[in-house]
Design a protein around this motif. Sequence first.
Motif, short mmCIF file in Angstrom:
data_model
loop_
_atom_site.label_atom_id
_atom_site.label_comp_id
_atom_site.label_asym_id
_atom_site.label_seq_id
_atom_site.Cartn_x
_atom_site.Cartn_y
_atom_site.Cartn_z
N PHE A 19 31.03 19.07 27.02
CA PHE A 19 29.92 18.40 26.80
C PHE A 19 29.12 18.44 25.59
O PHE A 19 28.55 17.80 24.90
N GLU A 21 30.35 19.21 22.47
CA GLU A 21 30.93 18.37 21.53
C GLU A 21 30.71 17.00 21.52
O GLU A 21 30.32 16.55 20.37
N GLY A 22 30.31 16.46 22.72
CA GLY A 22 29.59 15.20 22.76
C GLY A 22 28.44 14.85 22.03
O GLY A 22 28.09 13.71 21.40
N ARG A 23 27.75 15.97 21.77
CA ARG A 23 26.29 15.93 21.04
C ARG A 23 26.68 15.92 19.44
O ARG A 23 25.62 15.86 18.96
N ARG A 25 29.16 13.89 17.97
CA ARG A 25 29.65 12.85 17.50
C ARG A 25 29.13 12.00 16.30
O ARG A 25 27.71 12.16 16.26
N GLU A 54 30.01 4.74 20.01
CA GLU A 54 29.67 5.65 21.14
C GLU A 54 29.38 6.92 20.53
O GLU A 54 29.75 7.91 20.09
#
Length: 85
Positions: A19, A21-23, A25, A54
Motif C-alpha cells: 500500500f 509503495e503505491g503512494r 508511483r 495510474e
Amino acid sequence: MTGLQLADASLSPQSGTLFGEGRFRRFPGDGELDLDTVIRPLLDKGGLLTVGVEVFGDAIDALTTQDAGVRAAETVQTALARATR
C-alpha cells in the motif's frame, strides 16, 4: 487487452508495505522502470485502445486537475513514442 494504465517507480523500495509503495508511483518516464518492455509487446500485439496513467501520491497530489491532466497526457505520449522506436 484493450486498455493500459502506466506508472513509473524507483527500483529500490520506498515503503515497507505494498500500500505504501503505491503512494510513490510516478508519471511514466519519471522513474527507473523499463516501461518499454511492457508497452512494446502490447503495441505489437495490437488492439490497445486506451492508455492512461495510474499515479497516486506526491507526484500528483500537489498538481491542479488541469496540470495533472496535461502531465498525464504528455508522459503517456512520450512513453508510447519511446516504445515504438
